[in-house]
Design an enzyme around this catalytic site. Structure first.
Site, PDB file in Angstrom:
ATOM      1  N   LYS A  56      25.312 -36.820  31.782  1.00 40.05           N
ATOM      2  CA  LYS A  56      26.291 -36.104  30.954  1.00 40.05           C
ATOM      3  C   LYS A  56      27.551 -35.852  31.781  1.00 40.05           C
ATOM      4  O   LYS A  56      27.462 -35.511  32.969  1.00 40.05           O
ATOM      5  CB  LYS A  56      25.663 -34.792  30.487  1.00 40.05           C
ATOM      6  N   SER A 133      25.175 -30.480  22.560  1.00 38.66           N
ATOM      7  CA  SER A 133      26.339 -31.184  23.060  1.00 38.66           C
ATOM      8  C   SER A 133      26.008 -32.422  23.896  1.00 38.66           C
ATOM      9  O   SER A 133      26.907 -33.214  24.177  1.00 38.66           O
ATOM     10  CB  SER A 133      27.174 -30.219  23.901  1.00 38.66           C
ATOM     11  N   SER A 157      21.396 -27.738  23.771  1.00 33.79           N
ATOM     12  CA  SER A 157      22.130 -29.010  23.842  1.00 33.79           C
ATOM     13  C   SER A 157      21.365 -30.226  24.330  1.00 33.79           C
ATOM     14  O   SER A 157      21.894 -31.326  24.272  1.00 33.79           O
ATOM     15  CB  SER A 157      23.358 -28.838  24.723  1.00 33.79           C
TER      16      SER A 157
HETATM   17  N1  GLN Z   1      25.499 -25.506  20.338  1.00 33.75           N
HETATM   18  C1  GLN Z   1      25.448 -24.484  21.323  1.00 33.75           C
HETATM   19  C2  GLN Z   1      26.839 -24.048  21.698  1.00 33.75           C
HETATM   20  O1  GLN Z   1      27.777 -24.617  21.232  1.00 33.75           O
HETATM   21  C3  GLN Z   1      24.671 -24.932  22.517  1.00 33.75           C
HETATM   22  C4  GLN Z   1      25.446 -25.800  23.420  1.00 33.75           C
HETATM   23  C5  GLN Z   1      24.741 -26.123  24.696  1.00 33.75           C
HETATM   24  O2  GLN Z   1      23.532 -25.929  24.815  1.00 33.75           O
HETATM   25  N2  GLN Z   1      25.535 -26.591  25.672  1.00 33.75           N
HETATM   26  O3  GLN Z   1      27.014 -23.138  22.446  1.00 33.75           O
END
Ligand code: GLN
Length: 497
Positions: A56, A133, A157
């Site tokens: 990532k 994400s 994410s």
């Molecule tokens: N969707 C969640 C957020 O936007 C989790 C994102 C993540 O785990 N990086 O905060």
């Protein structure tokens, strides 16, 4: 498959699948082949030697840029490798490229990226969300552009994209994997996670990176690691396992196909002799709201350093005096952060302000404690981070759970629905997109190990993957009980075949 063959397959898959915008940058082909030859020659064939890993793009690498999918970091290449990257390279793995994500990890669909949305194609060629994400990492693995991938999981994410793309997504207990060199979103929640096509591969990758890192102040020290191992070995878990089904996860919005898959897997587990127990986690309904106060608050503080002077791309303009600097900061941040990141910065700055901190930030911290207490009250294994002889109960106690049976593990869906189409998301209000995290956020707030495993809702599992029909089923255990999470994931995997 020989390493060279793997690399050729990777390059062929890249071309054939146009990579679904999964990658932001790729290792140069000749460099890739050279590294593979080195891996073949040098390493003794450890479990991840020569494996192609996608990473990532919020994890620092010294050979490829690290952008966090943000315009503000579009020209940044780190002078060092993150600890996890060093560990992978030392074990002979090969970083094939950096994957696309929601800017700084903020989002649930990998659509908030400066480099355009990640996507996967469903039936009839409809573009579906890959989840976020870590959507780029999930697609890279699901389309066999890499053997496995690293992602980060702050509130889901790694698990959500895994569920949406039909692969395994594992978030280890908070503090086991080093965060040094990982771009911070919300430090108290950020966890490096693993995406793989099966739980055995996830386990191999986990073993290679699960160690104390003195450079990361939140890394779990060796003494605590061995205390946990000792407690676990004394705990002498009985088989059959006691499997908890959290009642509050059976929400109205749960798609029937998801509920069917959940029921099916729980039934199959009982056929193996394990027992199933309804449990109550009453604070679940407040967990999402608490998360969306706490994560933006930490983010607003973490992102303050991207001002175009100390860090990040700078917009044109003079600096020098406090007045000109503040114009420059505003312009740089206004032009280089995307809409979702700005929303979170504003929200976080507000909830931390003198006017709002008591009503929002402090309340959310209290809810976080209650979420942790809910989990502690249902697991048979005591939380190893807590004092074994607790003092008097705090004032804000919650009623005891209905069921007195303590469970070893929880099994529940990863997301309420199958992956929506990108078209549907376009019509959705930003806050509605936060709903997708309702089942992943509680384990994050408590720092617990959790894994999403693909399961079919019907008996006919054949190639239901990557057309949006595999349902992600989540396995959650007590803090430090990562081994159990991986064991049960394997069981679920075998049952759903
Ligand atoms: N969707 C969640 C957020 O936007 C989790 C994102 C993540 O785990 N990086 O905060």
């Amino acid at each position: 498959m020989s390493l060279l063959r793997q690399a050729q397959k990777f390059i062929a898959n890249q071309t054939a699948r146009k990579n679904f915008n999964a990658f932001i940058s790729l290792a140069e082909k000749s460099a890739l082949l050279r590294t593979i030859e080195d891996a073949e020659a040098k390493h003794g064939g450890g479990p991840i030697n020569g494996k192609l890993i996608a990473v990532k793009d919020n994890i620092c690498t010294s050979d490829l840029p690290t952008t966090a999918a943000s315009s503000i970091l579009k020209s940044f290449t780190s002078p060092y490798d993150a600890t996890v990257i060093k560990q992978l390279r030392d074990a002979g793995s090969i970083v094939v490229g950096k994957t696309n994500l929601d800017e700084f990890g903020m989002g649930s669909h990998s659509t908030h990226s400066f480099f355009g949305p990640v996507q996967q194609s469903g039936d009839n060629g409809r573009a579906l969300t890959a989840g976020g994400s870590s959507g780029g990492s999930a697609v890279a693995v699901a389309t066999e552009q890499s053997w496995a991938a690293l992602g980060t999981d702050t509130g889901g994410s790694v698990r959500l994209p895994a569920a949406y793309t039909g692969i395994v997504g594992y978030k280890p207990s908070y503090g086991l994997i080093s965060r040094w060199g990982v771009i911070a979103y919300a430090n108290s929640l950020d966890t490096v996670g693993i995406l793989a096509r099966d739980s055995q591969s996830a386990r191999k990758l986990f073993n290679a990176i699960n160690s104390y890192d003195p450079k990361d102040p939140t890394s779990l020290p060796p003494s605590t690691r061995s205390q946990i191992a000792e407690l676990l070995s004394k705990n002498n878990r009985k088989t059959p396992l006691r499997i908890g089904v959290p009642l509050e996860y059976n929400i109205e919005e749960l798609q029937p196909i998801v509920r069917q898959a959940w029921i099916r897997i729980v039934n199959l587990l009982t056929q193996l002799g394990h027992t199933v127990h309804p449990v109550s986690l009453p604070t679940t309904k407040h967990a999402l709201s608490a998360y969306y106060v706490l994560a933006p608050a930490e983010a607003s503080s973490n992102l303050a350093k991207y001002d175009g002077i100390r860090f990040g791309s700078r917009s044109a303009g003079a600096d020098g005096s406090p007045e000109t600097n503040s114009v420059l900061f505003a312009k740089t941040r206004g032009q280089n952060f995307g809409g979702e990141v700005k929303r979170r910065i504003l929200l976080g700055a507000y909830t931390l302000s003198a006017e709002a901190i008591d009503n929002y930030f402090i309340q959310a911290q209290k809810v976080r404690r209650l979420v942790q207490r809910d989990f502690n009250s249902v697991f048979s294994f005591p939380n190893p981070l807590l004092d074994p002889k607790p003092g008097p109960a705090p004032h804000d106690t919650i009623p005891d759970v209905i069921e007195s049976v303590k469970v070893d593990v929880l099994v529940c869906p990863t997301a309420p629905t199958l992956p929506p189409t990108l078209e549907f998301l376009d019509r959705q209000a930003p806050v509605d997109a936060y709903m997708n995290d309702v089942f992943t956020v509680p384990a994050s707030l408590a720092g617990l190990p959790a894994i999403s495993v693909p399961v079919s809702s019907s008996l006919d599992r054949a190639s239901k993957v990557l057309n949006g029909e595999a349902v992600g089923i989540q396995v959650i255990a007590q803090y430090g009980d990562d081994e159990l999470v991986l064991e049960v994931a394997k069981m679920v995997e075998e049952l759903s075949q």
